[in-house]
Structure formats: structure tokens, C-alpha cells
Design an enzyme around this catalytic site. Structure first.
Site, short mmCIF file in Angstrom:
data_model
loop_
_atom_site.label_atom_id
_atom_site.label_comp_id
_atom_site.label_asym_id
_atom_site.label_seq_id
_atom_site.Cartn_x
_atom_site.Cartn_y
_atom_site.Cartn_z
N LYS A 119 26.71 22.16 41.46
CA LYS A 119 25.62 22.92 40.83
C LYS A 119 24.49 21.99 40.39
CE LYS A 119 27.38 27.19 40.60
NZ LYS A 119 27.39 28.54 40.17
N LYS A 201 32.25 27.53 50.76
CA LYS A 201 32.76 28.80 50.21
C LYS A 201 31.65 29.85 50.17
CE LYS A 201 32.43 29.09 45.26
NZ LYS A 201 32.49 30.24 44.42
N LYS A 204 27.88 33.96 45.77
CA LYS A 204 26.86 34.97 45.52
C LYS A 204 25.50 34.38 45.16
CE LYS A 204 29.28 36.33 41.31
NZ LYS A 204 29.08 35.30 40.29
P1 ATP Z 1 28.23 31.57 41.87
O1 ATP Z 1 28.07 31.40 43.33
O2 ATP Z 1 27.19 32.42 41.23
O3 ATP Z 1 28.49 30.30 41.16
P2 ATP Z 1 30.78 32.67 42.48
O4 ATP Z 1 30.50 33.53 43.65
O5 ATP Z 1 31.56 31.43 42.66
O6 ATP Z 1 29.49 32.41 41.63
P3 ATP Z 1 32.12 33.49 40.03
O7 ATP Z 1 31.67 34.53 39.11
O8 ATP Z 1 31.83 32.13 39.56
O9 ATP Z 1 31.51 33.65 41.48
O10 ATP Z 1 33.64 33.69 40.38
C1 ATP Z 1 34.42 34.80 40.02
C2 ATP Z 1 35.79 34.68 40.66
O11 ATP Z 1 35.69 34.84 42.07
C3 ATP Z 1 36.48 33.34 40.43
O12 ATP Z 1 37.84 33.56 40.16
C4 ATP Z 1 36.31 32.62 41.73
O13 ATP Z 1 37.34 31.69 41.98
C5 ATP Z 1 36.38 33.77 42.72
N1 ATP Z 1 35.63 33.44 43.95
C6 ATP Z 1 34.31 33.15 44.02
N2 ATP Z 1 33.96 32.90 45.30
C7 ATP Z 1 35.09 33.02 46.05
C8 ATP Z 1 35.37 32.88 47.44
N3 ATP Z 1 34.43 32.57 48.31
N4 ATP Z 1 36.64 33.10 47.86
C9 ATP Z 1 37.62 33.43 46.99
N5 ATP Z 1 37.42 33.57 45.66
C10 ATP Z 1 36.17 33.38 45.18
#
Ligand code: ATP
Ligand code: LTN
Length: 338
Positions: A119, A201, A204
Site C-alpha cells: 500500500k 490478488k 477492490k
Molecule cells: P483493498 O483492495 O481495498 O485493500 P481488499 O479487496 O483486500 O481491499 P478487504 O476489505 O481488505 O478487501 O478484505 C476483506 C476480506 O476479503 C479479507 O478477509 C480478505 O482476506 C478477503 N479478500 C480480499 N481479497 C481477496 C481475494 N482476492 N481472494 C480471497 N480473499 C480476499
């Protein structure tokens, strides 16, 4: 009388940030497991809006995203009576405990966190203290509720490890204050990859075409999957090292249907990527469409959302307050009640 031992249910805590649009990765890695666990455990699911402030947000957008995230939690089937669903910022103890735990966390261990490194590379103009201390706030979220189990995607494993280190350090100094939490990471779909760069990964906060949002309409889902990066060999074989794109699509199908990789390969290998991508789209649409219909219904009912918010906040606060009394006493802060 029969000798019965009444054991309290174990506790679950998990959080999702209200940043942008929740993705299929959030759904498979975290959200759908919340529902699976709601009967067996005593669960708290939080929209972690304080965490979202670690990157710059548009206030009006963030406020909308907070409610949208709560509506998605409910639309995915979480029962707000069985589970405590609430906004992190509405229970002040999260920030209080985070501050106390900051004083038990070392700069060195925080600077090793891969999410911080990622980040801060992405937001080089805003490497703030909140971004650095993000895992400590997450530790506070978890420890505040004496959590046994934390359903998360694989990317959050390191944050759970530091949570355990902080808890252990605190307990070693003050006695058994915190429960030691365990991660609950799904076997399939713990790391759904980007559709455009399948070695990263799905996230969002990346560009639209790299992810499927839970609220994407069927035609958008189909288009994004048709354009997903694969390779030139046209084989449906599971090999994440050498064929990350097609393997990611296979994992998505496997996670949503419960089918094994060999089984998927046996059905689709030799039929070309077009047919396979369409079949993956059918699976994704059939899972997301009912959630979207529920979402439309729930998000129109503002009074209902508000009632869930208030009840969640009250129930979470009551548990958090008890932990804070204990923690304050242990570290020697002035007593709340004389
Ligand atoms: P950002 O991209 O905004 O940092 P993010 O998509 O990683 O956010 P979070 O709100 O930080 O989303 O994560 C919420 C949950 O979703 C966490 O438990 C995280 O491990 C899971 N998660 C996020 N992205 C993935 C992915 N690509 N595959 C599986 N689990 C995920
Ligand atoms: N850090 C997580 C979101 C999160 C969380 C939590 C997950 C904040 N607090 C507590 C589980 C438990 C993320 O970035 N995905």
C-alpha cells in the site's frame, strides 16, 4: 440431575473495509464463510470504516460505501439477530484499544508487513501513520471480543500472526487477558487472483476490469470473464505456476461449485477457453444474482438498515466495554468506576 456441561459458543470476528465495490474475492475468501459459521459460533461482523481512512477517501462516497457494505452483508444471507453486524467506528473501544496496543507493538515488526509495503508503494504520496499501524487496529478489533476464530482470505494471514504476537506479549506481562485467535482460511479460493494480472490478488481498489464486483450485472460479469487473461495454449489444466490465468478461473468455479480441479479439467479441457469462460460466468452469475436481488430489496429499506446498525452497535459495545474495563485495570489507567 444429568451432569451437563454448558459450554458457551466460541466467538468469531471478521471485518471488511467499505472501500469501493466488494469483489468476488471478498465473497469467496471471506463473506460466504461468515454465513457458514453463523450457527456454530457467536459472530461479530464489522464494516471496518476506520481502516478505510488509511487511504484518502471521498467523504460522501465513503458514507455510501459503508451502507452498501452493510446491505451486502445482509444480502449474502447473514442474519442480524444471530450475528452482530456493525460499524467499527461506532464502537469507540476499537480506537482506544488500538492506542494501548500501539504501545506494545514494535516499529520493526510493523515495517515487515507486506500489505504496508504494497500500500505504501501504491500511495507513495500518503504513507501515513494509520497505514503503518493498520495491523494494530486489526489486532484491537479481534482481541476486543475475545475472538477464537477469524475467517479471512490468505492475504490477511500475516496480520493474524502479528495479532497473536501482540496478544502473547500482553498476556505475558499482565496474565491471561486476551484469547489467542486462530485464522480460518478456506482451502479453495483463499486467494482469488486479478482477471488481468493473474499473479496478483483480485483487489477492490484496482481498476474495474481486473475484478468482478458482487454487484456486477450478468452481462458485465460475462464480459469481464471473456476478457480475462489466460494463455495461448487453450488447455483447461490446473497449474497455478505456469497457467495462472486459467487456474484462477478453475479455482473460482471450484470454490463456487465444490467441484475438484480434475473434474473441471475432465469436462472442459479440449473445448477451448471461450466455452470454459462462459461456463465460469454461468456459475458466478448463478451465485451472485440472488444476492443482487436481495441487495436491491434491502438497500431500499433505510429504516431496516438503521435498526441493524443501532442494534449491532449496542450489542458490540457491551462486549467491548467489558474487555476495556479489564485492560484499563491491567495497564494501570484511572478506574472508570471509583
Ligand atoms: P483493498 O483492495 O481495498 O485493500 P481488499 O479487496 O483486500 O481491499 P478487504 O476489505 O481488505 O478487501 O478484505 C476483506 C476480506 O476479503 C479479507 O478477509 C480478505 O482476506 C478477503 N479478500 C480480499 N481479497 C481477496 C481475494 N482476492 N481472494 C480471497 N480473499 C480476499
Ligand atoms: N485487514 C483486513 C480487514 C480487517 C479485518 C479485521 C479482518 C480489519 N479488521 C479483523 C479480520 C478481522 C483486510 O484488509 N482485509
Amino acid at each position: 440431575m444429568e451432569n451437563q456441561t454448558v459450554t458457551a459458543k466460541k466467538r468469531i470476528f471478521s471485518g471488511i473495509q467499505p472501500t469501493g465495490n466488494l469483489t468476488l474475492g471478498n465473497y469467496i475468501g471471506a463473506l460466504r464463510n461468515f454465513k457458514l459459521l453463523e450457527d456454530e459460533y457467536d459472530c461479530l461482523y464489522s464494516i471496518v470504516d476506520l481502516h478505510a481512512l488509511t487511504v484518502r477517501q471521498n467523504p460522501a462516497e465513503l458514507r455510501k460505501a459503508c451502507l452498501r457494505t452493510m446491505a451486502i452483508f445482509l444480502a449474502s444471507g447473514l442474519d442480524p439477530e444471530k450475528n452482530i453486524i456493525y460499524f467499527q467506528s461506532q464502537v469507540a473501544a476499537h480506537a482506544e484499544l488500538a492506542w494501548i496496543l500501539d504501545c506494545f507493538t514494535y516499529m520493526g515488526e510493523l515495517s515487515r508487513m507486506t500489505q504496508f509495503k504494497d500500500k505504501s508503494a501504491k500511495h507513495a504520496d500518503n504513507i501515513n501513520c494509520g497505514l503503518f499501524a493498520y495491523p494494530v487496529l486489526m489486532a484491537a478489533d479481534i482481541l476486543l471480543y475475545m475472538t477464537d476464530l477469524v475467517p479471512i482470505g490468505a492475504d490477511q494471514k500475516q496480520h493474524l500472526e502479528i495479532t497473536r504476537d501482540i496478544a502473547e506479549r500482553f498476556n505475558a506481562l499482565y496474565g491471561d487477558v486476551f484469547v489467542m485467535p486462530e485464522a480460518y482460511i478456506p482451502k479453495v479460493g483463499a486467494r482469488v487472483m486479478s482477471l488481468q494480472e493473474p499473479t496478483r490478488k483480485m483487489s477492490k481498489s484496482d481498476p474495474e476490469e481486473t475484478y468482478i464486483a458482487i454487484l456486477d450485472k450478468p452481462d458485465v460479469i460475462r464480459r469481464k470473464l471473456r476478457r480475462a487473461v489466460t494463455d495461448s495454449e487453450n488447455r483447461v489444466l490446473f497449474d497455478p505456476e505456469n497457467r495462472p490465468g486459467v487456474s484462477n478461473l478453475m479455482s473460482i468455479m471450484g470454490a463456487l461449485t465444490g467441484r475438484g480441479m480434475d473434474d473441471i479439467s475432465a469436462e472442459y479441457d479440449g473445448r477451448g477457453y471461450g466455452a470454459f469462460k462462459d461456463a465460469v460466468a454461468d456459475c458466478v452469475i448463478s451465485v451472485l444474482e440472488p444476492i443482487q436481488n436481495e441487495y436491491d430489496r434491502i438497500s431500499a429499506d433505510k429504516a431496516y438498515l438503521e435498526s441493524v446498525m443501532v442494534s449491532g452497535r449496542e450489542r458490540a459495545s457491551a462486549i467491548a466495554y467489558r474487555t476495556m474495563l479489564k485492560v484499563r485495570k491491567k495497564v494501570g489507567l484511572a478506574a472508570l468506576k471509583l
